[in-house]
Design an enzyme around this catalytic site. Structure first.
Site, PDB file in Angstrom:
ATOM      1  N   ALA A  61     -70.166  51.762  35.684  1.00 26.76           N
ATOM      2  CA  ALA A  61     -71.598  51.417  35.646  1.00 26.76           C
ATOM      3  C   ALA A  61     -72.067  50.925  37.024  1.00 26.76           C
ATOM      4  CB  ALA A  61     -71.859  50.392  34.553  1.00 26.76           C
ATOM      5  N   CYS A 102     -73.804  43.600  24.450  1.00 24.42           N
ATOM      6  CA  CYS A 102     -74.731  43.021  25.426  1.00 24.42           C
ATOM      7  C   CYS A 102     -74.634  41.483  25.448  1.00 24.42           C
ATOM      8  CB  CYS A 102     -76.164  43.448  25.072  1.00 24.42           C
ATOM      9  SG  CYS A 102     -77.370  42.740  26.204  1.00 24.42           S
ATOM     10  N   HIS A 159     -65.616  47.359  27.031  1.00 17.92           N
ATOM     11  CA  HIS A 159     -65.678  46.611  28.291  1.00 17.92           C
ATOM     12  C   HIS A 159     -64.676  45.459  28.176  1.00 17.92           C
ATOM     13  CE1 HIS A 159     -68.335  43.977  31.179  1.00 17.92           C
ATOM     14  NE2 HIS A 159     -67.106  44.167  31.628  1.00 17.92           N
TER      15      HIS A 159
HETATM   16  C1  LIG Z   1     -77.725  45.900  35.050  1.00 21.64           C
HETATM   17  C2  LIG Z   1     -76.819  46.237  33.909  1.00 21.64           C
HETATM   18  C3  LIG Z   1     -77.356  46.678  32.713  1.00 21.64           C
HETATM   19  C4  LIG Z   1     -76.512  47.004  31.638  1.00 21.64           C
HETATM   20  N1  LIG Z   1     -77.065  47.500  30.493  1.00 21.64           N
HETATM   21  C5  LIG Z   1     -76.246  47.883  29.476  1.00 21.64           C
HETATM   22  C6  LIG Z   1     -76.791  48.468  28.290  1.00 21.64           C
HETATM   23  O1  LIG Z   1     -78.004  48.672  28.146  1.00 21.64           O
HETATM   24  N2  LIG Z   1     -75.923  48.815  27.313  1.00 21.64           N
HETATM   25  C7  LIG Z   1     -74.565  48.614  27.426  1.00 21.64           C
HETATM   26  O2  LIG Z   1     -73.817  48.945  26.511  1.00 21.64           O
HETATM   27  N3  LIG Z   1     -74.031  48.080  28.543  1.00 21.64           N
HETATM   28  C8  LIG Z   1     -74.837  47.724  29.557  1.00 21.64           C
HETATM   29  N4  LIG Z   1     -74.286  47.214  30.709  1.00 21.64           N
HETATM   30  C9  LIG Z   1     -72.820  47.096  30.815  1.00 21.64           C
HETATM   31  C10 LIG Z   1     -72.198  48.299  31.535  1.00 21.64           C
HETATM   32  O3  LIG Z   1     -72.422  49.511  30.851  1.00 21.64           O
HETATM   33  C11 LIG Z   1     -70.694  48.109  31.743  1.00 21.64           C
HETATM   34  O4  LIG Z   1     -70.057  48.046  30.507  1.00 21.64           O
HETATM   35  C12 LIG Z   1     -70.365  46.849  32.545  1.00 21.64           C
HETATM   36  O5  LIG Z   1     -71.249  46.692  33.634  1.00 21.64           O
HETATM   37  C13 LIG Z   1     -68.947  46.864  33.083  1.00 21.64           C
HETATM   38  O6  LIG Z   1     -68.721  48.020  33.850  1.00 21.64           O
HETATM   39  P1  LIG Z   1     -68.802  48.027  35.486  1.00 21.64           P
HETATM   40  O7  LIG Z   1     -67.922  46.910  35.961  1.00 21.64           O
HETATM   41  O8  LIG Z   1     -68.308  49.407  35.850  1.00 21.64           O
HETATM   42  O9  LIG Z   1     -70.219  47.779  35.843  1.00 21.64           O
HETATM   43  C14 LIG Z   1     -75.105  46.862  31.763  1.00 21.64           C
HETATM   44  C15 LIG Z   1     -74.589  46.396  32.975  1.00 21.64           C
HETATM   45  C16 LIG Z   1     -75.408  46.092  34.037  1.00 21.64           C
HETATM   46  C17 LIG Z   1     -74.801  45.613  35.325  1.00 21.64           C
END
Ligand SMILES: Cc1cc2nc3c(=O)[nH]c(=O)nc-3n(C[C@H](O)[C@H](O)[C@H](O)COP(=O)(O)O)c2cc1C
Length: 337
Positions: A238, A112, A181
């Site tokens: 996500a 995070c 990530h």
């Molecule tokens: C609004 C938001 C909240 C997120 N909350 C978490 C979380 O609680 N735990 C976590 O491991 N990653 C969290 N992430 C990261 C996502 O799980 C993911 O790894 C990241 O957004 C990259 O993937 P994407 O480009 O498909 O969104 C969050 C991302 C966003 C945008």
């Protein structure tokens, strides 16, 4: 039955199972409440990954953990429960309780990037102390016996050059799953050009781990590119779920060599109505989340988003959505030129 590796279940040592390797990424403030019910009801997910639960002052009481986990378990799907903190012993005890409550896997958040979280030394800041990651996963393993544990990482805190040390620490603890990530913590969610190369590097450094890729997965083609270039064992899209709630279904279809089935206008408005209706069941709820989902589904320039943005509360937002009946929804929902 397709032989695509992403469609194979993961069966853990305790017999608990994840149905496929195409799972929703955790999103604090999104993958909860009304989003859970709207997605689950439509079969757009087949497992849930909770947002992080911060373990700070002490191990939460069992009843509190049950209350937190219940909405996810209530969907009837397997749940990966994510915890975050800096005290290895407390995290390990919490993980064991979450397993006893029915979590399929407990994940350690080392990813995070929130300034508050890293300011307190948690989340992505943990990447700066790779030994801590090994120690904490070891403690979780000890406390959880044969139940599954995992870790979510980014490729570094300041720089991807930190990845080898992080990967070595993760590998030493042999977690059941690793979620990676491809950005560094400092990069937040900014665009980067070499995400897939970094993830391919993570793959090389974690050859014996079940590795899920994360980062900029907005379409089934994005997932396919990640599979081809990084040889990941699965994906956790996500933000893409906000633009296309059926994204995981599209990726499943792709693995079955079937074309994606885009949501119809009627299905989109129905999804949004569901979010608004379910939001209304929470005391004190406002329409902020409805707006957020509308922005993802239709874009901020759409007439529907603009109409919702003028609403002062959830009741007005519901009325606005109810006026957008099946006949008018397509027109209202169309992006403006
Ligand atoms: C609004 C938001 C909240 C997120 N909350 C978490 C979380 O609680 N735990 C976590 O491991 N990653 C969290 N992430 C990261 C996502 O799980 C993911 O790894 C990241 O957004 C990259 O993937 P994407 O480009 O498909 O969104 C969050 C991302 C966003 C945008």
């Amino acid at each position: 039955m397709s032989s695509h590796p992403w469609l194979q279940p993961i069966v853990f040592a305790d017999g608990r199972t994840l149905p496929t390797r195409i799972l929703p990424g955790p999103m604090e403030g999104v993958t909860e409440g009304s989003f859970l019910s709207a997605m689950s009801r439509r079969g757009f997910v087949n497992a849930w990954f909770t947002p992080f639960l911060r373990i700070s002052t002490g191990v939460p009481r069992r009843s509190r953990l049950q209350h937190w986990l219940q909405p996810f378990l209530h969907t009837g799907m397997p749940v990966i429960a994510q915890i975050m903190g800096i005290d290895s012993a407390k995290l390990a005890t919490t993980a064991a309780i979450l397993h006893s409550l029915g979590a399929t896997c407990v994940d350690l958040n080392c990813a995070c990037p929130s300034p508050t979280v890293i300011g307190n030394g948690g989340g992505g800041k943990r990447l700066c102390e790779p030994d801590w990651i090994t120690r904490t996963l070891d403690a979780m393993r000890e406390a959880c016996g044969n139940h599954a544990i995992s870790v979510k990482i980014r490729v570094g805190f300041d720089s991807p050059a930190e990845l080898p040390a992080i990967a070595e620490a993760v590998r030493a603890a042999r977690p059941d799953l690793v979620f990676c990530h491809f950005r560094t913590v400092r990069e937040l969610y900014r665009p980067i050009s070499d995400g897939l190369q970094r993830l391919a590097k993570a793959r090389d450094l974690l050859p014996d781990c079940i590795l899920f890729g994360s980062g900029d997965l907005f379409t089934a083609d994005d997932a396919e590119a990640m599979r081809q270039q990084c040889a990941v064992d699965g994906v956790i899209p996500a933000r893409g779920l906000l633009q296309n709630p059926a994204l995981l279904r599209d990726i499943h279809d792709h693995c079955h060599n079937r074309p994606p089935t885009p949501l119809s206008d009627a299905e989109r408005i129905d999804f949004l109505r569901d979010i608004a209706a379910a939001s209304g069941q929470r005391p004190g709820a406002n329409h902020g989340f409805v707006l957020r989902v509308a922005a993802g589904l239709y874009g901020r320039d759409s007439a529907l988003f603009r109409a919702l943005a003028t609403c002062r509360n959830l009741r007005m937002a519901n009325e606005c959505l109810n006026r957008a009946d099946a006949a008018t929804a397509p027109r209202i929902g169309k992006d403006q030129p």
